[in-house]
Design a protein around this motif. Structure first.
Motif, mmCIF file in Angstrom:
data_model
loop_
_atom_site.group_PDB
_atom_site.id
_atom_site.type_symbol
_atom_site.label_atom_id
_atom_site.label_comp_id
_atom_site.label_asym_id
_atom_site.label_seq_id
_atom_site.Cartn_x
_atom_site.Cartn_y
_atom_site.Cartn_z
ATOM 1 N N LEU A 193 0.860 -1.180 0.000
ATOM 2 C CA LEU A 193 0.000 0.000 0.000
ATOM 3 C C LEU A 193 0.894 1.227 0.000
ATOM 4 N N VAL A 194 0.618 2.150 -0.891
ATOM 5 C CA VAL A 194 1.378 3.397 -0.967
ATOM 6 C C VAL A 194 0.606 4.437 -0.180
ATOM 7 N N LEU A 195 1.263 5.041 0.791
ATOM 8 C CA LEU A 195 0.619 5.994 1.685
ATOM 9 C C LEU A 195 1.474 7.247 1.785
ATOM 10 N N GLY A 196 0.841 8.403 1.584
ATOM 11 C CA GLY A 196 1.563 9.666 1.719
ATOM 12 C C GLY A 196 1.980 9.902 3.156
ATOM 13 N N ASN A 197 2.977 10.728 3.346
ATOM 14 C CA ASN A 197 3.516 10.959 4.685
ATOM 15 C C ASN A 197 2.916 12.183 5.369
ATOM 16 N N VAL B 65 5.486 7.550 1.115
ATOM 17 C CA VAL B 65 6.051 8.413 0.075
ATOM 18 C C VAL B 65 5.830 9.871 0.460
ATOM 19 N N ASN B 66 6.714 10.713 -0.014
ATOM 20 C CA ASN B 66 6.644 12.147 0.255
ATOM 21 C C ASN B 66 5.502 12.754 -0.554
ATOM 22 N N GLU B 67 4.571 13.410 0.125
ATOM 23 C CA GLU B 67 3.439 13.978 -0.595
ATOM 24 C C GLU B 67 3.513 15.502 -0.733
ATOM 25 N N ALA B 68 4.668 16.075 -0.449
ATOM 26 C CA ALA B 68 4.821 17.523 -0.594
ATOM 27 C C ALA B 68 4.586 17.942 -2.045
ATOM 28 N N LEU C 266 0.829 10.196 -6.408
ATOM 29 C CA LEU C 266 1.718 9.474 -5.488
ATOM 30 C C LEU C 266 2.001 8.065 -5.995
ATOM 31 N N LEU C 267 0.972 7.401 -6.473
ATOM 32 C CA LEU C 267 1.139 6.040 -6.989
ATOM 33 C C LEU C 267 2.005 6.031 -8.246
#
Length: 118
Positions: free
Chosen positions: A22-26, A46-49, A91-92
């Protein structure tokens, strides 16, 4: 889509197919999701900035402006819906290293709400 709905949807997908990760923003809103999702698959943070602005650009890339919106400068175009799902797509795509297709317009897709419905 509310957090509870997201967790329920992921649980349903997990029952139908194997989720490898699962890819999840930080971001701050994701901190409580770790415990709710860790039983499904390994979580990749993953970095979501900057994803909101990137999601706006990606929206217009997937669904080019039509009508009067074509006349607006790119920076002034605002998509007619919320961008949470497109931000997740960004993000994905970053994580996978490739662009993905989204087959239908956002007003009909899951997790979308027109801005006027707020």
């Amino acid at each position: 889509m509310a957090t509870e709905q997201t967790v329920e949807q992921l649980n349903q997908w997990h029952q139908r197919m194997h989720l490898s990760s699962l890819v999840l923003g930080n971001g701050t809103s994701s901190s409580g999701l770790d415990q709710q999702l860790q039983h499904l698959a390994p979580i990749v943070r993953v970095n979501e900035a900057g994803t909101t602005l990137r999601a706006r650009d990606r929206y217009w890339q997937i669904w080019p402006a039509r009508g009067w919106r074509r006349l607006l400068p790119h920076g002034l175009r605002l998509p007619p819906c919320e961008l949470d799902a497109i931000a997740a797509l960004v993000l994905l795509e970053d994580h996978l290293g490739q662009q993905l297709e989204w087959p239908r317009p956002p007003s009909r897709g899951p997790g979308f709400r027109n801005v006027t419905e707020r």
